[in-house]
Scaffold this motif. Structure first.
Motif: not given
Lengths: 232, 446
Positions: B102-108, B131-137, B249-253
């Motif tokens: 169920t983890v869609m995305q994980a950002v360390p 990582s690049p996803e940081y801005t989004d999160m 670690i930010t996990l997007r479900i």
């Protein structure tokens, strides 16, 4: 013969603290239509108690009191209110106007408590004006009681007593607080009302005033002691 | 029933006779109603604030952070070493991101505080390897240039993105783009600057507040290569070293309904790999949202009750005055009874008077209540000027400053209704006692 009011063997007891008092001990008196009776007597004679009963402010302990064809003595509180409103007009020694009301509003008060609470319409308005003219206050309708003299206030009270066109007018020392000239004016008004056919029952201790009535009733110790004009 | 309009007019007339008295009596209800609305508005404001914070974290996110273990366990673990090792490992990241469907995305993320300089200007910044996803999160927007790209990560380039505060401090006169910032003896080329973002406030001890404006973002891989996992802090007379692989670690479900169950899975997974003590924490914004809701309910009940007490006190004031009025107007009651008023008429008259009194108090209270945010704003300005200007912002003043009351629409009719209810409740007894007066006694009353 039909009577405006009829008192049959009326008795009233009440407790003064823990002491029972027999204020009326069997009073019987008839008031034919168009009568003008002055009730006299010293204080404690029971005349105030009788007046309260006549005014349907209280119920007798025993006996009957008929106004027209209705027996008042066994009525409920609400029915008594209705009787007072429809059939009795009160005139008090101290006028008893409502201080925050104007002359017009004071005269209106009994109209507000008519059964069914109808609104005050054109008919009532013109009746009020008529009554105000009758007692000579047509130009003072927006005055308040404190702006009027004693005689003027009493005339407002008379107009108020007449507004529901009652059969009986009860006057409790109507001239007690007035000077002799004003007294004369007020009595003049009452006499005129009597001539127009209204039954007037008046309590007074002034012989000069009592003499103006058609008959005089003397009370003593809770019973009627005598009838007729007692000079002096 | 007597004509309603007339009864109300009559009541107004009687009340206007004693303007000051009526006004003062009304004041109790005014403040009662106002405080009900204001209290609920403050409660609502606080809850919206909490909700917003949680939403900023993301309702579908789960945040796992490294936590420095308590001192005792730390000393056992590192008895023969100066270096304190704790926190999330890169293995954890792989485990979480690859084994939980169920983890869609994980950002360390890796964070370090280091001195940064440009020319002679120096400041301590939070270096964030991401990582690049940081801005989004984190809801960051770029003011200039670009953010870190996947290419940067792959090639481990020496590039950085400055937060707005950092850029303002280091580049007071220059355009930061294309310049280099020196961090720990290495230069990083500035490729972008983020827009200023409000700091996130701390939430109930589970997550500390973050000020995003003093950051420098560099690719995570670059950070690992250039700075390593070891952070050595040398100060006068002391020396400490920590080894942390990842700070967060930010996990997007994928589905909002799966967040809670996924959080349980994550907790179980990490429990197995971190057997020597709890050196991480799992923060679930959705859980926080639920907690915030619960706190809000308690908050509202408590505040509402306090306000309701003031309404009751106002009601007692009204009852007191009405009892005095009845005594004062005994003669008027007698006159009305003699002229044909029934007990019920007298009851209605005095009850209406009380209700009009309470109701007008209610209306004024509602109007005042609508002005709650304004009143609060004013209070804030006054408080800041007179109480909090010295000694910097305390935690309380910060909370106070961030709070903006929200008038709850349903509280307006509620508060007004309560005020009328109070009028009925506290008016009934005086009105009944007026009606029960003996007409003869009342007429004789001086």
């Amino acid at each position: 013969m039909s009577f405006a009011a009829q008192v049959i063997d009326l008795e009233k007891d009440y407790m003064l603290g823990s002491v029972p008092v027999r204020a009326l001990r069997g009073v019987s008196i008839d008031f034919p239509h168009g009568d003008f009776v002055a009730i006299m007597g010293s204080s404690g004679s029971g005349k105030s108690t009788l007046l309260n009963l006549l005014g349907a402010l209280d119920r007798p302990t025993r006996g009957n009191y008929l106004i027209g064809d209705r027996d008042v003595s066994r009525m409920t509180d609400d029915e008594l209110s209705e009787i007072r409103n429809e059939r009795i007009g009160f005139i008090f020694q101290s006028y008893n106007l409502i201080p925050q009301y104007t002359v017009l509003e004071n005269i209106e008060v009994p109209l507000h408590y008519r059964s069914g609470y109808p609104t005050i319409g054109q008919v009532e308005q013109s009746r009020i004006m008529e009554l105000a003219d009758l007692v000579g206050l047509g130009d003072r309708m927006d005055h308040r009681p404190f702006q009027l003299s004693g005689g003027q206030q009493q005339r407002v009270a008379i107009a108020r007593a007449l507004v529901n066109d009652p059969q009986i007018i009860l006057a409790d020392e109507p001239t007690g607080n007035l000077d002799s000239k004003t007294e004369e004016e007020i009595m003049e008004t009452l006499l005129r009302l009597n001539r127009e056919g209204r039954t007037i029952i008046m309590v007074t201790h002034e012989t000069s005033v009592a003499k103006l009535a058609k008959r005089q009733v003397y009370m003593k110790d809770g019973v009627i002691a005598g009838e007729g004009v007692f000079p002096g | 029933m007597p004509n309603l309009m007339r009864t109300v007019q009559l009541a107004l007339k009687s009340l206007m006779l004693h303007k000051l008295r009526s006004g003062l009596t009304m004041l109790g209800i005014v403040f009662g109603v106002f405080s009900v609305i204001a209290m609920l508005a403050i409660g609502e404001g606080a809850s919206q604030q909490a909700q917003q914070q949680v939403l900023q974290l993301g309702a579908t996110n789960i945040i796992v952070r490294s936590v420095k273990p308590p001192r005792e366990t730390a000393s056992q673990q590192t008895a023969n070493s100066f270096v304190l090792r704790y926190g999330l490992k890169r293995a954890d990241f792989d485990l979480l991101s690859k084994t939980i469907p169920t983890v869609m995305q994980a950002v360390p993320i890796r964070e370090l505080v280091k001195a940064c300089r440009f020319l002679h200007r120096e400041m301590n910044c939070r270096i964030v390897g991401c990582s690049p996803e940081y801005t989004d999160m984190n809801h960051l927007e770029l003011a200039q240039g670009r953010f870190i790209s996947d290419k940067d990560r792959r090639e481990k380039t020496n590039v950085c993105v400055l937060a707005s505060g950092t850029a303002d401090e280091l580049f007071q006169y220059e355009d930061p783009l294309g310049q280099s910032v020196k961090v720990a003896d290495r230069r990083y080329k500035v490729v972008g600057v983020t827009r200023a973002r409000e700091a996130s406030a701390a939430i109930g001890g589970s997550l500390s507040g973050q000020d995003y404006n003093q950051d420098i973002y560099i690719p995570l891989e670059t950070m690992r290569v250039r700075m390593g996992d070891l952070d050595i802090d040398r100060r006068q007379g002391s020396f400490s070293a920590e080894e942390v692989q990842l700070n967060q670690i930010t996990l997007r479900i994928s589905d909002i309904g799966q967040v809670m169950s996924t959080a349980d899975v994550i907790r179980e997974t990490l429990e197995r790999t971190h057997r020597n003590g709890k050196d991480y924490s799992v923060v679930v914004p959705q859980e926080l949202l639920k907690q915030a809701e619960q706190i809000r309910t308690i908050f509202n009940v408590v505040l509402g009750s306090i306000a309701a007490i003031s309404l009751v006190v106002g009601g007692i004031g009204i009852m007191n005055i009405m009892l005095a009025t009845v005594t004062e107007r005994t003669r008027e009651i007698g006159i009305r009874r003699a002229l044909g008023a029934k007990q019920q008429d007298i009851t209605m008259q005095f009850l209406t008077e009380t209700i009009v009194l309470a109701g007008s108090g209610g209306v004024i209270g509602v109007v005042l209540g609508l002005a709650t945010p304004l009143v609060f704003q004013l209070l804030k300005v006054l408080a800041e000027r007179f109480f909090f200007d010295s000694g910097g912002a305390s935690e309380f003043s910060e909370m106070f400053a961030n709070l903006s009351p929200q008038v709850v629409p349903s509280s307006l009719p509620l508060a007004f209704g309560i005020s009328v209810g109070i009028g009925v409740m506290f008016g009934l007894y005086p009105a009944r006692s007026a009606a029960r007066l003996d007409p003869i006694e009342a007429l004789r009353h001086e």
